[in-house]
Design a protein around this motif. Structure first.
Motif, PDB file in Angstrom:
ATOM      1  N   ARG A 157      65.942 104.374  -1.284  1.00 22.39           N
ATOM      2  CA  ARG A 157      64.611 103.479  -1.688  1.00 22.39           C
ATOM      3  C   ARG A 157      64.540 103.482  -3.515  1.00 22.39           C
ATOM      4  O   ARG A 157      63.886 102.567  -4.195  1.00 22.39           O
ATOM      5  CB  ARG A 157      63.391 104.009  -1.142  1.00 22.39           C
ATOM      6  N   LEU A 158      64.865 104.486  -3.958  1.00 25.73           N
ATOM      7  CA  LEU A 158      65.038 104.643  -5.565  1.00 25.73           C
ATOM      8  C   LEU A 158      66.381 104.823  -6.072  1.00 25.73           C
ATOM      9  O   LEU A 158      67.149 105.297  -5.457  1.00 25.73           O
ATOM     10  CB  LEU A 158      64.382 105.831  -5.979  1.00 25.73           C
ATOM     11  N   HIS A 159      66.582 104.117  -7.076  1.00 26.74           N
ATOM     12  CA  HIS A 159      68.052 104.142  -8.006  1.00 26.74           C
ATOM     13  C   HIS A 159      68.135 105.690  -8.603  1.00 26.74           C
ATOM     14  O   HIS A 159      69.102 106.032  -8.668  1.00 26.74           O
ATOM     15  CB  HIS A 159      68.368 103.031  -8.730  1.00 26.74           C
ATOM     16  N   LEU A 160      66.773 105.902  -9.084  1.00 25.60           N
ATOM     17  CA  LEU A 160      66.876 107.153 -10.151  1.00 25.60           C
ATOM     18  C   LEU A 160      65.715 107.806  -9.962  1.00 25.60           C
ATOM     19  O   LEU A 160      64.683 107.221  -9.997  1.00 25.60           O
ATOM     20  CB  LEU A 160      66.888 106.445 -11.473  1.00 25.60           C
ATOM     21  N   GLY A 161      65.595 109.089 -10.455  1.00 23.68           N
ATOM     22  CA  GLY A 161      64.437 109.731 -10.145  1.00 23.68           C
ATOM     23  C   GLY A 161      64.319 110.664 -11.497  1.00 23.68           C
ATOM     24  O   GLY A 161      65.361 111.076 -12.055  1.00 23.68           O
ATOM     25  N   VAL A 162      63.367 111.134 -12.152  1.00 25.42           N
ATOM     26  CA  VAL A 162      62.973 112.065 -13.024  1.00 25.42           C
ATOM     27  C   VAL A 162      62.099 113.135 -12.436  1.00 25.42           C
ATOM     28  O   VAL A 162      60.798 112.971 -12.171  1.00 25.42           O
ATOM     29  CB  VAL A 162      62.077 111.359 -14.218  1.00 25.42           C
ATOM     30  N   ARG A 168      68.492 122.483  -6.986  1.00 30.16           N
ATOM     31  CA  ARG A 168      69.467 121.433  -6.824  1.00 30.16           C
ATOM     32  C   ARG A 168      69.624 121.225  -5.545  1.00 30.16           C
ATOM     33  O   ARG A 168      69.876 121.765  -4.582  1.00 30.16           O
ATOM     34  CB  ARG A 168      70.716 121.981  -7.260  1.00 30.16           C
ATOM     35  N   THR A 169      69.430 119.899  -5.102  1.00 29.54           N
ATOM     36  CA  THR A 169      69.573 119.284  -3.699  1.00 29.54           C
ATOM     37  C   THR A 169      71.158 118.720  -3.549  1.00 29.54           C
ATOM     38  O   THR A 169      71.317 117.918  -4.324  1.00 29.54           O
ATOM     39  CB  THR A 169      68.392 118.300  -3.572  1.00 29.54           C
ATOM     40  N   PRO A 170      71.603 119.105  -2.748  1.00 28.22           N
ATOM     41  CA  PRO A 170      73.104 118.529  -2.261  1.00 28.22           C
ATOM     42  C   PRO A 170      73.078 116.879  -2.231  1.00 28.22           C
ATOM     43  O   PRO A 170      72.092 116.290  -1.632  1.00 28.22           O
ATOM     44  CB  PRO A 170      73.333 118.897  -0.718  1.00 28.22           C
ATOM     45  N   GLY A 171      73.917 116.148  -2.577  1.00 28.32           N
ATOM     46  CA  GLY A 171      73.932 114.623  -2.728  1.00 28.32           C
ATOM     47  C   GLY A 171      73.326 114.244  -3.787  1.00 28.32           C
ATOM     48  O   GLY A 171      73.443 112.928  -3.876  1.00 28.32           O
ATOM     49  N   LEU A 172      72.552 115.033  -4.728  1.00 29.78           N
ATOM     50  CA  LEU A 172      72.339 114.367  -5.931  1.00 29.78           C
ATOM     51  C   LEU A 172      73.004 114.760  -7.241  1.00 29.78           C
ATOM     52  O   LEU A 172      73.250 115.744  -7.332  1.00 29.78           O
ATOM     53  CB  LEU A 172      70.765 114.828  -5.999  1.00 29.78           C
ATOM     54  N   GLN A 173      73.128 113.835  -8.109  1.00 27.80           N
ATOM     55  CA  GLN A 173      73.548 114.106  -9.288  1.00 27.80           C
ATOM     56  C   GLN A 173      72.510 114.214 -10.339  1.00 27.80           C
ATOM     57  O   GLN A 173      71.589 113.796 -10.245  1.00 27.80           O
ATOM     58  CB  GLN A 173      74.528 112.932 -10.015  1.00 27.80           C
ATOM     59  N   ILE A 284      67.906 112.420 -11.805  1.00 29.81           N
ATOM     60  CA  ILE A 284      68.782 112.450 -10.538  1.00 29.81           C
ATOM     61  C   ILE A 284      69.028 111.121  -9.983  1.00 29.81           C
ATOM     62  O   ILE A 284      68.274 110.197 -10.108  1.00 29.81           O
ATOM     63  CB  ILE A 284      68.124 113.387  -9.612  1.00 29.81           C
ATOM     64  N   TRP A 285      70.377 111.063  -9.270  1.00 31.50           N
ATOM     65  CA  TRP A 285      70.529 109.980  -8.704  1.00 31.50           C
ATOM     66  C   TRP A 285      71.885 110.264  -7.635  1.00 31.50           C
ATOM     67  O   TRP A 285      72.435 111.499  -7.665  1.00 31.50           O
ATOM     68  CB  TRP A 285      71.181 108.610  -9.502  1.00 31.50           C
ATOM     69  N   ARG A 286      71.864 109.359  -6.637  1.00 35.06           N
ATOM     70  CA  ARG A 286      72.899 109.483  -5.659  1.00 35.06           C
ATOM     71  C   ARG A 286      74.381 109.791  -6.086  1.00 35.06           C
ATOM     72  O   ARG A 286      74.733 109.056  -7.042  1.00 35.06           O
ATOM     73  CB  ARG A 286      72.896 108.468  -4.757  1.00 35.06           C
ATOM     74  N   SER A 287      75.052 110.824  -5.660  1.00 36.05           N
ATOM     75  CA  SER A 287      76.445 111.166  -6.061  1.00 36.05           C
ATOM     76  C   SER A 287      77.333 110.777  -5.114  1.00 36.05           C
ATOM     77  O   SER A 287      78.598 110.882  -5.540  1.00 36.05           O
ATOM     78  CB  SER A 287      76.337 112.544  -6.479  1.00 36.05           C
ATOM     79  N   ASP A 288      77.164 110.455  -4.057  1.00 40.52           N
ATOM     80  CA  ASP A 288      77.911 110.332  -2.780  1.00 40.52           C
ATOM     81  C   ASP A 288      78.466 108.974  -2.480  1.00 40.52           C
ATOM     82  O   ASP A 288      78.854 108.653  -1.529  1.00 40.52           O
ATOM     83  CB  ASP A 288      77.485 110.932  -1.600  1.00 40.52           C
ATOM     84  N   ARG A 289      78.061 107.951  -3.406  1.00 42.55           N
ATOM     85  CA  ARG A 289      78.481 106.593  -3.283  1.00 42.55           C
ATOM     86  C   ARG A 289      78.363 105.870  -4.558  1.00 42.55           C
ATOM     87  O   ARG A 289      78.067 106.354  -5.410  1.00 42.55           O
ATOM     88  CB  ARG A 289      77.291 105.780  -2.440  1.00 42.55           C
ATOM     89  N   LEU A 295      72.161 100.383 -12.134  1.00 37.58           N
ATOM     90  CA  LEU A 295      72.189 101.489 -12.532  1.00 37.58           C
ATOM     91  C   LEU A 295      73.266 102.011 -13.532  1.00 37.58           C
ATOM     92  O   LEU A 295      72.896 102.827 -14.549  1.00 37.58           O
ATOM     93  CB  LEU A 295      72.144 102.446 -11.294  1.00 37.58           C
ATOM     94  N   SER A 296      74.492 101.679 -13.334  1.00 35.81           N
ATOM     95  CA  SER A 296      75.646 101.784 -14.299  1.00 35.81           C
ATOM     96  C   SER A 296      75.352 101.590 -15.534  1.00 35.81           C
ATOM     97  O   SER A 296      75.750 102.200 -16.385  1.00 35.81           O
ATOM     98  CB  SER A 296      76.993 101.409 -13.550  1.00 35.81           C
TER      99      SER A 296
END
Length: 304
Positions: A157-162, A168-173, A284-289, A295-296
């Motif tokens: 639902r979100l591209h990016l978080g602050v 540290r949560t798995p799956g998040l950059q 933070i953002w998704r790291s697995d896709r 976003l880029s």
């Protein structure tokens, strides 16, 4: 003979997408009446559009009437699907536009309340630069707890978080942004403030005797350790609520130092040489896709 419910065919057209956006706006606004200004149409028109979507899907999405507005169980599930679908549609538009060097679409960002008022936060500067270069880009801000923001990024639902770097949560950059100074404060009517106004020195023991506002979600190990020696007072889930309880003069509480200027009336930071500490703030953002083109293009502006 029981009437069979109409089954959705699975084919989506432009009208369906428009009705989905109306449905989501109504939920974001909290009801049909509140959504009139946002949508620019009357309540009866909005009600008809929601009914059209219900007919299209073959599902009752919400209760509306004199008793008020509320989602059905099916409506809550459909809202989740609608959020995911519309985000995917926006990402598709942004990716196609990027092929022609046109940055358009929506960028969904989540952060905690009062994070934008911190001058160290680079988000507003990045949004301003991005909007100047890409006026077709819409940046939407969602405010929530760290856990809510993480879930929003993970489920798409979100591209990016602050968020604060508590864990540290798995799956998040994660990428460090800045350090946020946090201090212990009391309002002007609190007994500690009255003692300070009289010029009386305060000891650590005197301060720790007073009830503290606790956060209703996960906090850093450092902050939890600092709070153990205080009596527990009220519980708050948002910075604004912590500020209000401090201003009441009943409790003391930890706040980002920059929030002091937003406190109404007098306030005091208590023994900053002892109680002040710093919290790392991360993006933070998704790291697995693969990232969306939006976003880029935004990340280099934001991360520096």
């Amino acid at each position: 003979m029981a009437r069979r419910r109409k089954v959705f065919s699975g084919q989506i057209n432009d009208v369906d997408i428009r009705l989905m956006r109306v449905f989501r706006t109504v939920i974001e606004c909290g009801g049909l009446s509140a959504a009139q200004t946002e949508l620019g149409v009357g309540r009866s028109t909005i009600s008809r559009q929601i009914a059209d979507l219900e007919t299209r899907l073959g599902l009752r999405l919400c209760h509306r009437g004199r008793a008020g507005f509320s989602l059905t169980q099916a409506g809550r599930q459909v809202l989740d699907y609608v959020d995911r679908f519309l985000k995917s549609a926006d990402d598709f538009s942004a990716n196609i536009a990027a092929m022609g060097d046109r940055l358009v679409g929506r960028l969904e960002i989540g952060l905690m309340d009062f994070a934008l008022t911190d001058e160290a936060n680079p988000l507003l500067g990045a949004i301003k630069t991005c909007r100047a270069d890409a006026p077709g880009l819409s940046v939407n801000i969602t405010v929530g707890t760290p856990a809510e923001i993480e879930r929003g990024v993970l489920d798409g639902r979100l591209h990016l978080g602050v968020v604060p770097d508590y864990h540290r949560t798995p799956g998040l950059q994660c990428h460090p942004l800045y350090d946020e100074p946090v201090g212990l404060f009391c309002g002007g009517d609190h007994p500690l403030a009255q003692a300070l106004d009289r010029g009386a020195p305060l000891s650590e023991r005197e301060i720790r005797a007073h009830a503290l506002v606790y956060r209703g979600y996960f906090e850093s190990d450092l902050l939890r350790q600092r709070k153990l020696a205080f009596p527990q007072g009220s519980t708050a889930y948002q910075t604004e609520a912590v500020m209000g309880l401090i201003q009441s003069g009943i409790y003391i509480g930890f706040l980002p130092v920059h929030c002091q200027r937003h406190l109404h009336g007098r306030s005091h930071e208590l023994l900053p040489e002892l109680f002040r500490y710093s919290t790392p703030i991360h993006a933070i953002w998704r790291s697995d896709r693969e990232q969306s083109a939006t976003l880029s293009d935004f990340l280099p502006l934001f991360l520096g």
